[in-house]
Motif scaffolding. Structure first.
Motif, mmCIF file in Angstrom:
data_model
loop_
_atom_site.group_PDB
_atom_site.id
_atom_site.type_symbol
_atom_site.label_atom_id
_atom_site.label_comp_id
_atom_site.label_asym_id
_atom_site.label_seq_id
_atom_site.Cartn_x
_atom_site.Cartn_y
_atom_site.Cartn_z
ATOM 1 N N UNK A 121 -22.679 88.908 115.732
ATOM 2 C CA UNK A 121 -21.705 88.634 116.781
ATOM 3 C C UNK A 121 -22.366 88.290 118.103
ATOM 4 N N UNK A 122 -23.622 88.665 118.262
ATOM 5 C CA UNK A 122 -24.361 88.332 119.475
ATOM 6 C C UNK A 122 -25.657 87.654 119.072
ATOM 7 N N UNK A 123 -26.158 86.754 119.912
ATOM 8 C CA UNK A 123 -27.395 86.076 119.553
ATOM 9 C C UNK A 123 -28.592 87.022 119.608
ATOM 10 N N UNK A 149 -36.332 83.962 126.921
ATOM 11 C CA UNK A 149 -36.857 83.809 125.576
ATOM 12 C C UNK A 149 -36.212 82.666 124.827
ATOM 13 N N UNK A 150 -36.356 82.717 123.507
ATOM 14 C CA UNK A 150 -35.874 81.661 122.625
ATOM 15 C C UNK A 150 -34.928 82.267 121.594
ATOM 16 N N UNK A 151 -33.782 81.640 121.403
ATOM 17 C CA UNK A 151 -32.794 82.114 120.427
ATOM 18 C C UNK A 151 -33.365 81.943 119.017
ATOM 19 N N UNK A 152 -33.378 83.039 118.240
ATOM 20 C CA UNK A 152 -33.849 82.971 116.853
ATOM 21 C C UNK A 152 -32.695 83.132 115.863
ATOM 22 N N UNK A 153 -31.595 83.717 116.293
ATOM 23 C CA UNK A 153 -30.386 83.826 115.462
ATOM 24 C C UNK A 153 -29.193 83.732 116.412
ATOM 25 N N UNK A 154 -28.509 82.604 116.445
ATOM 26 C CA UNK A 154 -27.417 82.442 117.392
ATOM 27 C C UNK A 154 -26.152 83.207 117.037
ATOM 28 N N UNK A 155 -26.044 83.664 115.782
ATOM 29 C CA UNK A 155 -24.808 84.329 115.374
ATOM 30 C C UNK A 155 -23.634 83.402 115.600
ATOM 31 N N UNK A 156 -22.588 83.907 116.217
ATOM 32 C CA UNK A 156 -21.398 83.103 116.504
ATOM 33 C C UNK A 156 -21.300 82.774 117.990
ATOM 34 N N UNK A 157 -22.436 82.762 118.680
ATOM 35 C CA UNK A 157 -22.462 82.634 120.141
ATOM 36 C C UNK A 157 -22.284 81.224 120.672
ATOM 37 N N UNK A 158 -22.578 80.225 119.870
ATOM 38 C CA UNK A 158 -22.541 78.848 120.362
ATOM 39 C C UNK A 158 -23.907 78.354 120.805
ATOM 40 N N UNK A 159 -24.900 79.253 120.903
ATOM 41 C CA UNK A 159 -26.267 78.831 121.202
ATOM 42 C C UNK A 159 -26.893 78.280 119.925
ATOM 43 N N UNK A 160 -28.017 77.556 120.074
ATOM 44 C CA UNK A 160 -28.718 76.977 118.931
ATOM 45 C C UNK A 160 -30.060 77.666 118.735
ATOM 46 N N UNK A 161 -30.532 77.696 117.490
ATOM 47 C CA UNK A 161 -31.864 78.223 117.214
ATOM 48 C C UNK A 161 -32.878 77.396 117.988
ATOM 49 N N UNK A 162 -33.804 78.063 118.653
ATOM 50 C CA UNK A 162 -34.832 77.381 119.434
ATOM 51 C C UNK A 162 -34.450 77.117 120.881
ATOM 52 N N UNK A 188 -38.395 94.549 124.430
ATOM 53 C CA UNK A 188 -38.538 94.509 122.979
ATOM 54 C C UNK A 188 -38.922 93.094 122.573
ATOM 55 N N UNK A 189 -39.497 92.966 121.398
ATOM 56 C CA UNK A 189 -39.855 91.635 120.902
ATOM 57 C C UNK A 189 -38.623 90.818 120.562
ATOM 58 N N UNK A 190 -37.608 91.486 120.025
ATOM 59 C CA UNK A 190 -36.377 90.819 119.602
ATOM 60 C C UNK A 190 -35.203 91.573 120.219
ATOM 61 N N UNK A 191 -34.344 90.863 120.945
ATOM 62 C CA UNK A 191 -33.252 91.494 121.681
ATOM 63 C C UNK A 191 -31.918 90.916 121.229
ATOM 64 N N UNK A 192 -30.992 91.790 120.830
ATOM 65 C CA UNK A 192 -29.615 91.377 120.553
ATOM 66 C C UNK A 192 -28.862 91.574 121.859
ATOM 67 N N UNK A 193 -28.329 90.487 122.392
ATOM 68 C CA UNK A 193 -27.724 90.533 123.725
ATOM 69 C C UNK A 193 -26.428 89.736 123.708
ATOM 70 N N UNK A 194 -25.375 90.234 124.369
ATOM 71 C CA UNK A 194 -24.114 89.477 124.383
ATOM 72 C C UNK A 194 -24.308 88.064 124.938
ATOM 73 N N UNK A 195 -23.652 87.103 124.333
ATOM 74 C CA UNK A 195 -23.760 85.715 124.779
ATOM 75 C C UNK A 195 -23.337 85.562 126.235
#
Length: 97
Positions: free
Chosen positions: A6-8, A41-54, A72-79
């Protein structure tokens, strides 16, 4: 990270340490908790956020409310907490509060 989140998820390329992080830690936040307010950073999993990988993004976490900061190396953050980064000088970012 299987499936649509649900969040990228953002691969954190830069995060800042500042006095507010120390004050948050000294204020005895509920543990476990990850400190850190800002990230870029760079989006690695956009989920349903509308952002794109990379896609390059930056934003701020809600670490005190969620216990999830940006150190953290990988952050789940609200779009709604991130926006696309740009290389244009003088760019204005609408929607960031």
């Amino acid at each position: 990270m299987a499936g649509a989140a649900p969040t990228p998820a953002v691969r954190d390329g830069a995060s800042v340490g500042c006095p507010s992080n120390i004050l948050a830690f000294l204020g005895t936040p509920p543990l476990p908790m990850t400190l850190g307010w800002e990230l870029a950073g760079i989006v690695v999993n956009p989920g349903t956020s509308g952002f794109s990988v990379g896609e390059r993004v930056f934003g701020m976490s809600h670490q005190l409310a969620t216990g999830r900061g940006s150190w953290a190396d990988l952050v789940a953050i609200p779009a709604s907490s991130i926006t696309q980064a740009t290389t244009r000088r003088g760019a204005r970012f609408h929607g960031m509060t």
